[in-house]
Design an enzyme around this catalytic site. Structure first.
Site, short mmCIF file in Angstrom:
data_model
loop_
_atom_site.label_atom_id
_atom_site.label_comp_id
_atom_site.label_asym_id
_atom_site.label_seq_id
_atom_site.Cartn_x
_atom_site.Cartn_y
_atom_site.Cartn_z
N GLU A 1 -4.84 3.44 2.93
CA GLU A 1 -4.30 4.79 2.72
C GLU A 1 -5.22 5.58 1.82
O GLU A 1 -5.78 5.06 0.85
CB GLU A 1 -2.90 4.72 2.11
N TYR B 1 5.45 -2.33 -0.35
CA TYR B 1 4.00 -2.42 -0.45
C TYR B 1 3.63 -3.65 -1.28
O TYR B 1 4.17 -3.86 -2.36
CB TYR B 1 3.41 -1.22 -1.19
N TYR C 1 1.98 -3.44 4.16
CA TYR C 1 2.96 -2.36 4.11
C TYR C 1 3.98 -2.51 5.23
O TYR C 1 3.63 -2.90 6.35
CB TYR C 1 2.21 -1.03 4.27
N ASN D 1 -3.86 13.43 3.36
CA ASN D 1 -3.18 12.14 3.33
C ASN D 1 -3.31 11.47 4.68
O ASN D 1 -3.17 12.11 5.72
CB ASN D 1 -1.71 12.34 2.97
#
Length: 346
Positions: free
Chosen positions: A219, A129, A118, A86
């Site tokens: 992300e 978001y 974000y 992540n």
């Protein structure tokens, strides 16, 4: 900065970006930069935040060595991740607000990633978001569908979810996540944040104060991918981004940079007005049960719960549009956040 359960059992996101006072001192020291002044490209591979070429940046990963983010010309960054668990990073502003954000670039989400505006608010604590693009998984779909909003030349589906005792910008807390997920994906466009904020409010999803950052973020989760994004607008005085210097002596903006049980770090960014400023002065009012422990890049004078901060010496004179920052550590809860008064010549 959290781990929202997905329908597939996987977490949406994860992180607490800011890593401690040492990193904060370095970030504060980077503030003496004229907006738009160019720097050589900077490659990030470890967790950090700060300002670069006039924009605020944030980079976090739980799998060092699998992702890089390169900061380039003002408002531009690129990223590449390879079999990472992540990560999230991007460029934007030290404080969110109602603003029009223009961005352009390319985005490859791999099997699981997304491109989103974000940020966070306080009182109430909300993680939000505005998702412009994503891979096969819709990151809002694990939450409750709360309607749609027509904005920015498309239709977005609104979702709300709850994080319970999860990491946040205010430590381990229970908070809401708000999502606007664009139905027709794109990697370039313009976002009117106010339209989304108003739609969330109308759906019974109120936001709090914009005391925390807002970034155009990439992300990736358990995937490989890449992005190359350039911001073209959205800055406001004192928050990063190419802007016209404020007309007064100076302006000041606050953000909480790190929080833990019964303590936090704060940072105030000062930007000189069109005439520059010498011997600036900024009053910071602490809430009840908050006690100043230490300060850096500034000198503090206390009168009750009001702390007046003046230059440390090296940052006493700022030319038009130039910025500097001071930081401090406080014992006590981080909410409500300290209140910053008007910046002026000392």
């Amino acid at each position: 900065m959290s781990e929202t359960p997905r329908n597939s059992g996987r977490p949406v996101s994860r992180r607490f970006v800011l890593g401690g006072a040492g990193a904060l001192v370095a970030a504060a020291g980077s503030g003496l930069l004229l907006p738009g002044t160019a720097r050589a490209d900077q490659v990030l591979t470890s967790n950090s935040t700060g300002t670069y070429n006039g924009y605020y940046y944030s980079f976090w990963t739980d799998a060092p060595g699998t992702v890089t983010m390169t900061l380039g010309a003002a408002g531009q960054y690129s990223s590449r991740w390879n079999n990472t668990n992540n990560w999230v990073g991007g460029l934007g502003w030290s404080n969110g607000s109602r603003r029009t954000v223009t961005y352009s670039g390319t985005f490859d989400p791999g099997s699981n990633g997304y491109l989103a505006l974000y940020g966070w608010t306080s009182n109430p604590l909300v993680e939000y978001y505005i998702v412009e693009n994503h891979g096969p998984y819709n990151p809002g779909s694990a939450g409750q569908r709360r309607g749609t909003v027509n904005a920015d030349g498309g239709t977005y589906t609104i979702y709300e979810s709850t994080r319970t005792n999860a990491p946040s910008v205010e430590g381990t807390r229970t908070f809401q996540q708000y999502w606007s997920v664009r139905n027709s994906k794109r990697s370039s466009g313009t976002i009117d944040t106010g339209t989304h904020f108003d739609a969330w409010e109308a759906a019974g999803m109120p936001l709090g104060a914009f005391n925390y950052y807002m970034i155009m973020a990439t992300e990736g989760y358990q995937s490989s991918g890449s992005s190359n994004i350039t911001l073209g607008g959205g800055g406001t005085p004192g928050e990063g981004g190419p802007t016209t210097p404020p007309p007064g002596a100076c302006s000041a903006t606050y953000r909480t940079t790190n929080a833990w049980n019964n303590g936090f770090n704060g940072e105030v960014t000062i930007t000189a007005g069109s005439g520059g400023v010498t011997n600036w002065s900024v009053p910071v009012t602490l809430a009840s049960h908050q006690t100043l422990v230490s300060i850096w890049n500034g000198t503090a004078t206390r009168n009750g719960n009001v702390v007046t901060v003046t230059p440390a010496g090296h940052n006493r004179t700022l030319s038009a549009g130039q910025s500097t920052s001071f930081g401090f550590t406080v014992n006590g809860p981080s909410s409500p956040a300290p209140s910053v008064g008007s910046c002026g010549a000392g």
